[in-house]
Design an enzyme around this catalytic site. Sequence first.
Site, PDB file in Angstrom:
ATOM      1  N   ARG A  28     -51.094  34.555 -27.216  1.00 28.78           N
ATOM      2  CA  ARG A  28     -52.006  33.749 -26.406  1.00 28.78           C
ATOM      3  C   ARG A  28     -52.762  32.755 -27.293  1.00 28.78           C
ATOM      4  NH1 ARG A  28     -53.204  34.868 -21.493  1.00 28.78           N
ATOM      5  NH2 ARG A  28     -52.721  37.087 -21.762  1.00 28.78           N
ATOM      6  N   GLU A  51     -43.710  36.586 -26.391  1.00 35.01           N
ATOM      7  CA  GLU A  51     -44.252  36.050 -25.132  1.00 35.01           C
ATOM      8  C   GLU A  51     -45.350  35.029 -25.424  1.00 35.01           C
ATOM      9  OE1 GLU A  51     -47.591  37.716 -22.040  1.00 35.01           O
ATOM     10  OE2 GLU A  51     -46.146  39.147 -22.852  1.00 35.01           O
ATOM     11  N   LYS A 140     -45.698  46.576 -16.476  1.00 31.66           N
ATOM     12  CA  LYS A 140     -46.727  46.363 -17.486  1.00 31.66           C
ATOM     13  C   LYS A 140     -48.014  47.009 -16.972  1.00 31.66           C
ATOM     14  CE  LYS A 140     -49.571  42.407 -18.889  1.00 31.66           C
ATOM     15  NZ  LYS A 140     -49.634  40.917 -18.889  1.00 31.66           N
ATOM     16  N   SER A 191     -54.498  40.616 -29.201  1.00 30.81           N
ATOM     17  CA  SER A 191     -55.338  40.119 -30.289  1.00 30.81           C
ATOM     18  C   SER A 191     -55.327  40.985 -31.539  1.00 30.81           C
ATOM     19  CB  SER A 191     -56.782  39.953 -29.800  1.00 30.81           C
ATOM     20  OG  SER A 191     -57.309  41.186 -29.340  1.00 30.81           O
TER      21      SER A 191
END
Length: 220
Positions: A28, A51, A140, A191
């Site tokens: 991300r 991803e 998920k 993260s």
Amino acid sequence: MLPIHDRIGGAIVLRDYLIDLPLIAILRGLKPENAEAVGHALVEAGFRIIEVPLNSPEPFRSIEILAKTMPENVLVGAGTVLDPDQVNGVHDVGGKLIVMPHADVDVIRRAKENRLACTPGVATPTEAFAALKAGADAIKIFPAEAIPPAVVKAWRAVLPKDTLVLPVGGIKPDNMKPYVNAGANGFGLGSALFTPAMPVEEIRRNAHDFAVAWQNLRSA
């Protein structure tokens, strides 16, 4: 091991990419100019699924770069896919995986129409069963911080035995074991693996730490 595609229709077989290291790198905030270097750092550590969430800067460009520069046995796709039209955009730039924070069956169906792998986010058994019925390749469990291993174990008692269960959210090398014991097949990593501010060497170290943690779990 090179992944194989479904003999009928050429569909992506997600399970093939999870065999060696069932960890999905969630990038991300990735910028296109960093995509190739970050991708190679992950691949060197053994990652085979990458991803790029669509709320990143120029996500389709990053997906295109990764799809063109990563080895053949690496599955590249998009996360935070919210509507069916975005599925088409991912397909057009070479992405082969659709990951969602929710369980919108229209998005799942569009992914399967395009012969892409699809992993929708679910937070209840109702959502999980609906997603699987619509053609989801895995579920998920999101956010994993709110769905502890005891809940995952309870879900496992009722889900089809071959369901791929992938917790996502707050996963670190030292908290995977309880989920694996509860029946998780792998994880999505955010993260604790990657942030846009991390230098490539730090991402490489994080990827290595996760890979070693998984191999230790497998050995145990």
